[in-house]
Design an enzyme around this catalytic site. Sequence first.
Site, PDB file in Angstrom:
ATOM      1  N   HIS A  98      10.716 -13.309  -6.747  1.00  0.00           N
ATOM      2  CA  HIS A  98      10.900 -14.007  -7.934  1.00  0.00           C
ATOM      3  C   HIS A  98      12.102 -15.075  -8.141  1.00  0.00           C
ATOM      4  CE1 HIS A  98       8.915  -9.778  -8.707  1.00  0.00           C
ATOM      5  NE2 HIS A  98       8.304 -10.227  -9.597  1.00  0.00           N
ATOM      6  N   ASP A 101      15.119 -13.224  -8.506  1.00  0.00           N
ATOM      7  CA  ASP A 101      15.690 -12.365  -7.284  1.00  0.00           C
ATOM      8  C   ASP A 101      16.576 -13.146  -6.756  1.00  0.00           C
ATOM      9  OD1 ASP A 101      13.412 -10.575  -8.084  1.00  0.00           O
ATOM     10  OD2 ASP A 101      12.220 -11.384  -6.694  1.00  0.00           O
ATOM     11  N   GLU A 229      -2.161 -10.795 -10.179  1.00  0.00           N
ATOM     12  CA  GLU A 229      -1.990  -9.375  -9.610  1.00  0.00           C
ATOM     13  C   GLU A 229      -2.322  -8.556 -10.803  1.00  0.00           C
ATOM     14  OE1 GLU A 229       1.607  -8.571  -7.372  1.00  0.00           O
ATOM     15  OE2 GLU A 229       1.625  -6.601  -8.171  1.00  0.00           O
ATOM     16  N   GLU A 265      -2.467  -4.412  -5.818  1.00  0.00           N
ATOM     17  CA  GLU A 265      -1.392  -3.627  -5.284  1.00  0.00           C
ATOM     18  C   GLU A 265      -2.045  -2.034  -5.302  1.00  0.00           C
ATOM     19  OE1 GLU A 265       2.525  -4.221  -6.684  1.00  0.00           O
ATOM     20  OE2 GLU A 265       3.063  -2.038  -7.119  1.00  0.00           O
ATOM     21  N   HIS A 268      -0.889  -0.053  -8.453  1.00  0.00           N
ATOM     22  CA  HIS A 268      -1.674  -0.530  -9.632  1.00  0.00           C
ATOM     23  C   HIS A 268      -3.275  -0.155  -9.897  1.00  0.00           C
ATOM     24  CE1 HIS A 268       1.535  -4.105  -9.897  1.00  0.00           C
ATOM     25  NE2 HIS A 268       1.961  -3.171  -9.865  1.00  0.00           N
ATOM     26  N   ASP A 293      -0.197  -5.897  -2.072  1.00  0.00           N
ATOM     27  CA  ASP A 293       0.886  -5.295  -2.268  1.00  0.00           C
ATOM     28  C   ASP A 293       0.974  -3.800  -1.858  1.00  0.00           C
ATOM     29  OD1 ASP A 293       2.175  -7.553  -3.394  1.00  0.00           O
ATOM     30  OD2 ASP A 293       2.626  -6.658  -5.077  1.00  0.00           O
ATOM     31  N   ASP A 304       4.604   3.936 -12.094  1.00  0.00           N
ATOM     32  CA  ASP A 304       4.437   2.791 -10.992  1.00  0.00           C
ATOM     33  C   ASP A 304       5.834   3.083 -10.420  1.00  0.00           C
ATOM     34  OD1 ASP A 304       3.959   1.004  -9.564  1.00  0.00           O
ATOM     35  OD2 ASP A 304       4.465  -0.561 -10.800  1.00  0.00           O
ATOM     36  N   ASP A 306       6.447   2.965  -7.113  1.00  0.00           N
ATOM     37  CA  ASP A 306       6.578   1.845  -5.992  1.00  0.00           C
ATOM     38  C   ASP A 306       7.386   2.348  -4.564  1.00  0.00           C
ATOM     39  OD1 ASP A 306       5.510  -0.502  -7.222  1.00  0.00           O
ATOM     40  OD2 ASP A 306       7.509  -1.264  -8.240  1.00  0.00           O
ATOM     41  N   ASP A 336       5.741  -4.186  -1.719  1.00  0.00           N
ATOM     42  CA  ASP A 336       6.232  -3.875  -3.201  1.00  0.00           C
ATOM     43  C   ASP A 336       6.764  -2.561  -3.473  1.00  0.00           C
ATOM     44  OD1 ASP A 336       6.894  -4.247  -5.608  1.00  0.00           O
ATOM     45  OD2 ASP A 336       5.304  -5.404  -6.222  1.00  0.00           O
TER      46      ASP A 336
HETATM   47  C1  XUL Z   1       5.152  -5.152 -10.840  1.00  0.00           C
HETATM   48  C2  XUL Z   1       4.721  -5.830  -9.621  1.00  0.00           C
HETATM   49  C3  XUL Z   1       5.341  -7.150  -9.451  1.00  0.00           C
HETATM   50  C4  XUL Z   1       4.728  -8.261  -8.946  1.00  0.00           C
HETATM   51  C5  XUL Z   1       5.249  -9.537  -8.809  1.00  0.00           C
HETATM   52  O1  XUL Z   1       4.622  -3.724 -10.996  1.00  0.00           O
HETATM   53  O2  XUL Z   1       4.066  -5.321  -8.578  1.00  0.00           O
HETATM   54  O3  XUL Z   1       6.730  -7.091  -8.704  1.00  0.00           O
HETATM   55  O4  XUL Z   1       4.216  -7.980  -7.718  1.00  0.00           O
HETATM   56  O5  XUL Z   1       5.632  -9.775 -10.043  1.00  0.00           O
HETATM   57 CO    CO Z   2       3.427  -5.909  -6.905  1.00  0.00          CO
END
Ligand code: XUL
Ligand code: CO
Length: 434
Positions: A98, A101, A229, A265, A268, A293, A304, A306, A336
């Site tokens: 992003h 970042d 996404e 993702e 998600h 992702d 979430d 991650d 991710d």
């Molecule tokens: C948030 C997520 C983000 C996107 C990019 O859950 O997955 O990091 O991948 O904005």
């Molecule tokens: Co993501």
Amino acid sequence: MSYFAGIHPITYEGPETDNPLAFRHYNPSEVIGGKTMAEHLRFAVAWWHSFAWEGGDPFGGQTFQRPWFGPTVDHARAKADAAFDLFAILGQPYFCFHDADIRPEGADFAETTRNLETIVDYIAEKMAAGGPRLLWGTANLFSHRRYMAGAATNPDPDVFAYAGATIKTCIDATHRLGGENYVLWGGREGYETLLNTDLARERQQAGRMLCMAVDYARKIGFKGAILIEPKPQEPTKHQYDYDVATVYGFLKDFGLEGEVKVNIEQGHAILAGHSFEHEIALAAALGIFGSIDMNRNDYQSGWDTDQFPNNTPEVTLAYYEILKAGGLRTGGTNFDAKLRRQSLDAEDLVAAHIGGMDVCAAGFKRAYAMLQEGTLEAARHARYAKWGEGDAPALLTHATLDTIHDRVVREGLDPQPVSGRQERLENLVNRFTG
Ligand code: XUL
Ligand code: CO
């Protein structure tokens, strides 16, 4: 001195190695079906989790102490140096970012954009030496307080404008760095309560912004894929890009189903009440599969989280659907995923990626073997074989309920159920993944 000093480039040593800093399954140059593993899997490191995230959770702040944490452009350069050191250690994968970042926020929009351009120049120089490539760029339209009520879907048109201008600078940055995709994730594009929300209007605003993003990308000659996404909730209570099916309806509504695909993702998909492979298969069926992702959530927390993937059988089923869809084309496998906040060391960051890459490689190989062996696909085809016989094809073309009714009566149809053989098929999958 490099943040990763003392950690050497990771090499493939095979499944029997006990070296924690070696690949056991990921052999980048191994050729499978005419392509190397590196070409199949197209791994990417996520700048946000690996370099920008400070280790906070809802109950406590920063746990990580990285030398590049700080508000200046020099800090951002040091962050980029560390990122490229990790890329080299892992074998030059792709990366994703992003805007927020990679650059410090400036005092105003103009300074923020200058900061972005300065760091993009710096990254471009580092990329010129060969090595890592940009899988995708994106705009962070969710962290700053100006976006608390949404970016494109904000009730304030000035926020909509600020978000649009930011997307422009991020598409520019992605294009400049040769990005193969541009991603839009609508972190704040949703609502907390219907009591203060004009849902119909907000959806129109989101559609308009997406149309403008597509138009701008094409106008400047960006050839990459544009991806949405999906995510059902978190941070907002209800997000407009809930899951693949919802995004498809949204794209159809705005005439963008031929222009925009999805970045799916794992975590998600689970939050939306689906499996990862369901979301991939549906996107492929709808012709909008773009990229993934890769991560996993804690199945107990419903949050979430991650985490890096570590469940090979699950990953196998995801790559099985990806292979059936023709593989990752412009897409890739973006981690991710973030460390746990107690994993403080440089080596933790390396080990996390090694583990993720190995799990994906093992899953990919099993998926490939399963597809080659062919029993699963043969069983699936056999299950629908009657659709190719006799009058069946006409049911989907010129039959009407009248003609169907007449035929059922005339022939005295009495269809007999047949086994779906689920357990046999699961046992077959276990032969590959067990
Ligand atoms: C948030 C997520 C983000 C996107 C990019 O859950 O997955 O990091 O991948 O904005
Ligand atoms: Co993501």
